[in-house]
Design an enzyme around this catalytic site. Structure first.
Site, PDB file in Angstrom:
ATOM      1  N   GLY A  58      10.319   2.479 -61.351  1.00 22.32           N
ATOM      2  CA  GLY A  58       8.803   1.738 -62.152  1.00 22.32           C
ATOM      3  C   GLY A  58       7.389   1.749 -60.846  1.00 22.32           C
ATOM      4  O   GLY A  58       6.290   1.314 -61.882  1.00 22.32           O
ATOM      5  N   TYR A  62      27.416  -1.951 -63.655  1.00 22.94           N
ATOM      6  CA  TYR A  62      26.219  -2.885 -63.919  1.00 22.94           C
ATOM      7  C   TYR A  62      26.176  -4.265 -64.282  1.00 22.94           C
ATOM      8  O   TYR A  62      26.858  -4.864 -65.682  1.00 22.94           O
ATOM      9  CB  TYR A  62      25.110  -2.033 -64.980  1.00 22.94           C
ATOM     10  CG  TYR A  62      24.742  -0.611 -64.152  1.00 22.94           C
ATOM     11  CD1 TYR A  62      24.398  -0.226 -63.021  1.00 22.94           C
ATOM     12  CD2 TYR A  62      24.583   0.532 -65.099  1.00 22.94           C
ATOM     13  CE1 TYR A  62      24.792   0.731 -63.001  1.00 22.94           C
ATOM     14  CE2 TYR A  62      24.573   1.687 -64.455  1.00 22.94           C
ATOM     15  CZ  TYR A  62      24.447   1.268 -63.345  1.00 22.94           C
ATOM     16  OH  TYR A  62      23.987   3.184 -63.205  1.00 22.94           O
ATOM     17  N   HIS A  81      30.608   7.248 -59.696  1.00 23.11           N
ATOM     18  CA  HIS A  81      29.487   6.965 -59.077  1.00 23.11           C
ATOM     19  C   HIS A  81      28.406   7.794 -57.668  1.00 23.11           C
ATOM     20  O   HIS A  81      28.038   7.453 -58.220  1.00 23.11           O
ATOM     21  CB  HIS A  81      29.597   5.659 -59.589  1.00 23.11           C
ATOM     22  CG  HIS A  81      28.352   4.738 -60.092  1.00 23.11           C
ATOM     23  ND1 HIS A  81      27.842   3.435 -61.138  1.00 23.11           N
ATOM     24  CD2 HIS A  81      27.655   5.257 -60.067  1.00 23.11           C
ATOM     25  CE1 HIS A  81      26.423   3.365 -60.936  1.00 23.11           C
ATOM     26  NE2 HIS A  81      26.030   4.781 -60.375  1.00 23.11           N
ATOM     27  N   PRO A 110      12.771   8.682 -63.409  1.00 21.72           N
ATOM     28  CA  PRO A 110      12.271   9.716 -62.919  1.00 21.72           C
ATOM     29  C   PRO A 110      11.090   9.026 -62.921  1.00 21.72           C
ATOM     30  O   PRO A 110      10.355   9.752 -62.509  1.00 21.72           O
ATOM     31  CB  PRO A 110      12.151  10.110 -63.791  1.00 21.72           C
ATOM     32  CG  PRO A 110      13.077   8.771 -65.243  1.00 21.72           C
ATOM     33  CD  PRO A 110      14.073   7.949 -64.251  1.00 21.72           C
ATOM     34  N   LEU A 111      10.772   7.635 -62.937  1.00 22.69           N
ATOM     35  CA  LEU A 111       9.775   6.819 -62.748  1.00 22.69           C
ATOM     36  C   LEU A 111       9.306   6.338 -61.721  1.00 22.69           C
ATOM     37  O   LEU A 111       8.578   5.358 -61.154  1.00 22.69           O
ATOM     38  CB  LEU A 111       9.505   5.910 -63.755  1.00 22.69           C
ATOM     39  CG  LEU A 111       9.541   6.437 -65.741  1.00 22.69           C
ATOM     40  CD1 LEU A 111       9.224   5.311 -66.585  1.00 22.69           C
ATOM     41  CD2 LEU A 111       8.180   7.438 -65.538  1.00 22.69           C
TER      42      LEU A 111
END
Length: 316
Positions: free
Chosen positions: A205, A54, A122, A201-202
């Site tokens: 977004g 990241y 990963h 989990p969203l």
């Protein structure tokens, strides 16, 4: 906040994904991000998730600085394996033993810690067999540099092969109302005692209903994501509207409904489940934490369960 066990590792019932603080979701802000991490800990969110990839290490440095005087209050997870050193078009998923060891040493340095609580592979490695990779990870446990091991986005065969080398504490996979692939793996996870850590989990977004698809800039990878762009993005708005309708009935937000749906799947799947919604702003963090108090009815769940069949577009 309630606690839950992923294998032998006890963590908060909700975690915090930190990727967007450094990359992929538009511009970030160092001070705002650190304030968000600190507020998460105040609210009882102690399971902090990052990765070496990241921001090419930026995120681990940021997280390390945020936690330098709070290390004993958190369970710190990071990941290795995605090598972007040759550019994103030539990225490799690596797992050779030497690479595993070097990656861990670099992460420890960037994070400013002596031990990583949960160390994930990963993605399934392209440059080594899973036995070599997990064997090297197991040596890190023996050396005290890592406490527990995790995998991300694996299938049942790889999970079982990895577990035969060393116990696996958790599998991190994308899981939400509109991405349910991980459910195929949960019977094996339940058998082995492995926890599920849902990322996104969203729906990156999308399920919050707050993303303006016309304003995703070139620093936001969602602008090119198949589910967000063009006709697919327009078609998927029907899913958001359905989530919003449930939210209006409950007097909560769409994001809280989407998270509550994830929590409601734990008993059905038979595995410990700890989502790690990502955010770089305190406002959204507090909203996500409040989702722990949302209880959906059977009617709500029935409506939401059908939405997975309506998704248009691939994950990537």
């Amino acid at each position: 906040m309630d606690r839950i066990r992923l294998g032998e590792l006890e963590v908060s019932r909700q975690g915090l994904g930190c990727m967007g603080m450094s990359e992929w979701y538009g511009a970030g802000d160092w001070d705002t991000s650190i304030a968000t991490i600190h507020r998460a800990i105040e609210l009882g969110v102690t399971f902090i998730d990052t990765a070496d990839v990241y921001g090419a290490g930026h995120n681990e440095v940021l997280v390390g600085r945020a936690l330098h005087d709070r290390r004993d209050q958190v369970q710190l997870a990071t990941k290795f394996g995605i090598d972007r050193s040759g550019g994103d078009d030539a990225r490799k998923i690596r797992g050779e033993a030497g690479y595993v060891k070097r990656s861990c040493e670099s992460s420890l340095l960037r994070l400013g810690v002596d031990t990583i609580d949960l160390y994930y592979l990963h993605r399934p490695p392209q440059t080594a067999e899973i036995e070599e990779t997990v064997g090297a990870m197991a040596e890190l446990v023996a050396e005290g540099k890592v406490r527990y091991l995790g995998l991300s986005e694996v299938d049942e065969s790889l999970l079982r092969r990895a577990y035969a080398v060393h116990p696996i504490t958790a599998v991190q996979s994308e899981y939400s109302l509109w991405t349910r692939d991980a459910e195929a793996l949960t019977p094996a996870m339940a058998e082995l005692g492995v926890g599920l850590v849902p990322y996104s989990p969203l729906g990156r977004g999308f399920l919050t209903g707050t993303v303006d698809l016309t304003k995703l800039d070139d620093k936001d990878f969602r602008g090119a994501n198949p589910r967000f762009k063009g006709e697919a993005g327009e078609a998927n708005q029907a899913i958001v509207r359905a989530v919003q309708q449930v939210a209006e009935r409950r007097g909560v937000t769409a994001s809280q409904v989407a998270l509550a749906w994830v929590y409601a799947q734990a008993d059905r799947l038979g595995v410990p489940l700890v989502p790690i919604p990502g955010t770089k702003r305190i406002k959204w963090l507090e909203q996500n934490v409040a989702a722990l108090d949302v209880r959906l009815t059977d009617e709500d769940l029935s409506e939401l369960n059908r939405l997975g069949e309506q998704v248009v577009g691939a994950r990537y």
